[in-house]
Design an enzyme around this catalytic site. Structure first.
Site, mmCIF file in Angstrom:
data_model
loop_
_atom_site.group_PDB
_atom_site.id
_atom_site.type_symbol
_atom_site.label_atom_id
_atom_site.label_comp_id
_atom_site.label_asym_id
_atom_site.label_seq_id
_atom_site.Cartn_x
_atom_site.Cartn_y
_atom_site.Cartn_z
ATOM 1 N N ASP A 8 66.054 15.592 32.058
ATOM 2 C CA ASP A 8 66.360 17.016 32.123
ATOM 3 C C ASP A 8 67.228 17.343 33.348
ATOM 4 O O ASP A 8 68.273 18.010 33.243
ATOM 5 C CB ASP A 8 65.011 17.757 32.225
ATOM 6 C CG ASP A 8 65.065 19.186 31.741
ATOM 7 O OD1 ASP A 8 66.100 19.579 31.186
ATOM 8 O OD2 ASP A 8 64.057 19.889 31.922
ATOM 9 N N GLY A 46 58.505 9.091 30.898
ATOM 10 C CA GLY A 46 58.748 9.208 32.336
ATOM 11 C C GLY A 46 57.642 10.014 32.994
ATOM 12 O O GLY A 46 56.492 9.564 33.093
#
Ligand code: ADP
Length: 176
Positions: A34, A124
């Protein structure tokens, strides 16, 4: 039949129609994939995300859902943001991880995209074990591609060789 490719690389560098973002429900940026997408894609992506929050997605994006924005300065045409589930040892959230892949591909197909790149969603910050995530992601993509004729190629972009090898092992077991 659409092809599924596995590469080691950076999702922000992919020359594809759609890059999938492992976003969070706020749609307003975060770390990992992101952060990299917003950093490289520039402020236009966040501006689109803010518009979504001001409109239809006032409460953010639910886990397993997906929504498109511009890709800003990325080589791609669109970013499809999806929210993966946080890993839980107590609760099986596999269906939500599969949903992320299905809904992202459907949103991509509705945009007219032919080529799509996915990161290893949830592996993650959300701590999903790669071995498990790879099986779920590959199975969901393979199954969705069968009913989504416009998409010609899906590329999983893995950040390191270990994740790549785990995906390759899972792909070799895929009945396709
Ligand atoms: P999540 O919050 O869904 O777990 P993350 O962005 O933290 O998503 O991580 C998802 C996976 O993407 C991790 O395996 C991480 O190593 C990998 N990753 C991080 N940055 C990039 C990048 N720029 N390109 C491709 N993969 C990346």
């Amino acid at each position: 039949m659409a092809q599924i490719e596995l590469v080691v690389g950076d999702i922000t560098a992919q020359d594809v129609d759609v890059v999938v973002n492992a976003a969070n429900s706020s749609l307003l940026g975060g770390g990992g994939v992101d952060g990299a997408i917003h950093r490289k894609g520039g402020p236009e992506i966040l501006a689109d995300c803010r518009k979504l929050r001001a409109g239809h997605y006032g409460r953010g994006l639910k886990t397993g859902q997906a929504v498109a924005t511009t890709a800003g300065r990325l080589p791609a045409n669109w970013v499809v943001h999806t929210v993966g589930p946080v890993w839980s040892a107590e609760e099986d959230r596999s269906a939500l991880l599969a949903d992320c892949h299905r809904t992202s591909l459907r949103v991509a197909a509705d945009l007219g995209a032919r080529t799509v790149a996915f990161p290893a969603i949830s592996t993650g910050i959300y701590r999903w074990p790669v071995e498990s995530a790879a099986k779920i992601a590959l199975a969901a993509v393979a199954e969705t591609l069968d009913g989504t004729p416009g998409i010609t190629s899906v590329r999983f972009v893995l950040f390191d060789k270990r994740a790549h090898d785990v995906f390759a092992e899972a792909a070799s077991l895929l009945d396709r």
